[in-house]
Enzyme design. Structure first.
Site, PDB file in Angstrom:
ATOM      1  N   PRO A 181     100.179  74.557 -18.734  1.00 16.50           N
ATOM      2  CA  PRO A 181     100.389  74.229 -17.318  1.00 16.50           C
ATOM      3  C   PRO A 181     100.531  72.745 -16.982  1.00 16.50           C
ATOM      4  CG  PRO A 181      98.099  74.756 -17.693  1.00 16.50           C
ATOM      5  CD  PRO A 181      98.813  75.002 -18.997  1.00 16.50           C
ATOM      6  N   CYS A 182     101.653  72.173 -17.383  1.00 18.45           N
ATOM      7  CA  CYS A 182     101.915  70.764 -17.083  1.00 18.45           C
ATOM      8  C   CYS A 182     102.099  70.532 -15.584  1.00 18.45           C
ATOM      9  CB  CYS A 182     103.123  70.266 -17.869  1.00 18.45           C
ATOM     10  SG  CYS A 182     104.587  71.289 -17.725  1.00 18.45           S
ATOM     11  N   HIS A 183     102.410  71.585 -14.839  1.00 16.71           N
ATOM     12  CA  HIS A 183     102.571  71.436 -13.394  1.00 16.71           C
ATOM     13  C   HIS A 183     101.246  71.108 -12.695  1.00 16.71           C
ATOM     14  CE1 HIS A 183     101.619  75.690 -14.090  1.00 16.71           C
ATOM     15  NE2 HIS A 183     101.036  75.668 -12.889  1.00 16.71           N
TER      16      HIS A 183
END
Length: 173
Positions: free
Chosen positions: A129-131
């Site tokens: 989950p880079c967001h």
């Protein structure tokens, strides 16, 4: 290598696998989209079906099943950053600076900018989950899939994205 494409609320997704683990998940048009012409279409591959089931539950805000096995390729530094991304809880955010501090506490030299580079090259969007990483002061910076998609994903997870700002040029991570 094998691949499949899925429709999603953020556009078409392309998933790749080595046959036993997920090696990529890209949003249509995102930065660093790889050349996949040699990948064989294989939507029935169990790991790709497992990823599709996870994403289906994610979009529906339903209880999430276990993640499929993940095998992103990258340098040891990128692997360390991506491991930290997997620890960010659903619906929460952290900053590039906080991740850099975590890495330094593990004896890994890191700056927020270096972390940003590794986050931006994450080959398995959404599932790693880079967001969930925002800039210092809560700016919506640094998402290879685009800021509006980042905002959508955070809001889907229940983050109050109204407090997050789109940075102006030169804003620090």
């Amino acid at each position: 290598m094998y691949q499949t494409t899925l429709r999603s609320p953020v556009g078409e997704l392309t998933l790749t696998s080595d046959g036993s683990a997920l090696t990529g998940l890209w949003l249509a048009g995102q930065k660093y989209y790889p050349e996949l012409s040699t990948c064989e279409s294989q939507p029935d591959l169990p790991v790709l079906q497992q990823a599709a089931a996870y994403l289906s539950a994610y979009w529906a805000k339903a209880p999430l099943p276990p993640l499929p096995p993940l095998a992103p390729e990258g340098s040891p530094f990128r692997q360390a950053v991506w491991a930290l991304l997997r620890e960010i809880p659903y619906g929460q955010t952290t900053t590039y600076g906080a991740l850099a501090r975590q890495l330094r506490s593990q004896g890994i030299a890191a700056s927020p900018q270096a972390v940003g580079g590794a986050v931006g090259h994450n080959p398995i969007s959404i599932l790693i989950p880079c967001h969930r990483v925002v800039g210092g002061g809560g700016s919506l910076t640094g998402y290879a899939g685009g800021v509006e998609r980042k905002r959508f994903l955070l809001e889907l997870e229940g983050v109050d994205a109204s407090r997050l700002t789109i940075p102006t040029r030169g804003t620090a991570l």
